[in-house]
Scaffold this motif. Structure first.
Motif, PDB file in Angstrom:
ATOM      1  N   THR A   7       1.032  -1.582   0.431  1.00 22.65           N
ATOM      2  CA  THR A   7      -0.571   0.224   0.144  1.00 22.65           C
ATOM      3  C   THR A   7       0.815   1.633   0.067  1.00 22.65           C
ATOM      4  OG1 THR A   7       0.095   0.110   2.384  1.00 22.65           O
ATOM      5  CG2 THR A   7      -1.846  -1.099   1.253  1.00 22.65           C
ATOM      6  N   GLU A  12      -4.897   3.550   1.483  1.00 21.97           N
ATOM      7  CA  GLU A  12      -4.662   2.026   1.018  1.00 21.97           C
ATOM      8  C   GLU A  12      -5.252   0.551   1.853  1.00 21.97           C
ATOM      9  OE1 GLU A  12      -2.094   2.064  -2.358  1.00 21.97           O
ATOM     10  OE2 GLU A  12      -2.344   3.262  -3.548  1.00 21.97           O
ATOM     11  N   THR A  13      -4.741   1.413   2.561  1.00 23.01           N
ATOM     12  CA  THR A  13      -4.212   0.181   3.752  1.00 23.01           C
ATOM     13  C   THR A  13      -5.792   0.277   4.014  1.00 23.01           C
ATOM     14  OG1 THR A  13      -2.200   0.376   4.295  1.00 23.01           O
ATOM     15  CG2 THR A  13      -3.235  -0.710   6.557  1.00 23.01           C
TER      16      THR A  13
END
Ligand code: ADP
Ligand code: MG
Length: 150
Positions: A7, A12-13
Motif C-alpha cells: 500500500t 490504501e491500507t
C-alpha cells in the motif's frame, strides 16, 4: 496460506481492511503486528468503518481495549503495547474470543498468544518507506473466505 499486499497511503491500507471486513462473519480473530507507527490502528480504522460502526477509532495504547458498536458486527480492539504480561486481560480476551457476534482485533499479540485461537488472520505490516507498507497476511485454510477477491 499467505498473501502479500503493498500500500502507498493510509487510505490504501484502510481500503484493504475494508475488503477483508466485507467477508467477516463474526467470531474471527485478527492479529496485527508491526513496529510502532506501522499502521495497525489505521488498518483497524478501515475495518471498523466497513462494518458500519459510527464509533471513533483511536489507538487503545493507553486503555488496552476499546469496543466499537453499532455496526454489522461488534469489534473488540486490544493493544498490548508495553504490557509486560497479559494478566487478567488474557482472561477477558479468552471470553470474548468465543463470541460469534464479535470480531477481535489484537495489536502486539505476543504477550497474549496463548489466549488466541490457532485459527486467526495474522497480518504483519512492514514499513518500506514513509508512505509505503507491505502487509503480509497468513491464515489457515478455514479462514480463506476472508481473503476472497481481496
Ligand atoms: P500503529 O498502530 O501500528 O502504531 P498507526 O496506524 O497508529 O500505527 O500509525 C501509522 C502511521 O503511518 C499513521 O500516521 C499513518 O498516517 C502513517 N502511514 C503512512 N503510510 C501508511 C500506509 N501505507 N498504511 C498505513 N499507515 C500509513
Ligand atoms: Mg496502534
Amino acid at each position: 496460506m499467505k498473501q502479500e499486499y503493498g500500500t502507498e497511503s493510509p487510505a490504501e491500507t484502510q481500503a484493504l481492511a475494508m475488503r477483508i471486513a466485507q467477508h467477516l462473519r463474526g467470531g474471527e480473530v485478527i492479529e496485527l503486528a508491526s513496529d510502532l507507527g506501522g499502521g495497525k490502528t489505521t488498518f483497524t480504522h478501515g475495518l471498523v468503518r466497513a462494518l458500519g460502526s459510527p464509533d471513533k477509532v483511536a489507538s487503545p495504547t493507553f486503555t488496552i481495549s476499546r469496543e466499537y458498536r453499532g455496526g454489522r458486527l461488534h469489534v473488540f480492539h486490544f493493544d498490548f503495547y508495553r504490557l509486560g504480561e497479559a494478566g487478567i486481560i488474557a482472561d477477558e480476551l479468552a471470553e470474548i474470543v468465543g463470541d460469534p457476534s464479535a470480531v477481535v482485533v489484537v495489536e502486539w499479540a505476543d504477550v497474549v498468544a496463548q489466549a488466541l485461537p490457532e485459527h486467526r488472520l495474522r497480518i504483519h505490516i512492514q514499513a518500506t518507506g514513509e508512505h509505503n507498507r507491505t502487509l503480509t497476511i497468513t491464515y489457515p485454510e478455514a479462514l480463506s473466505y476472508l481473503m476472497e477477491d481481496v
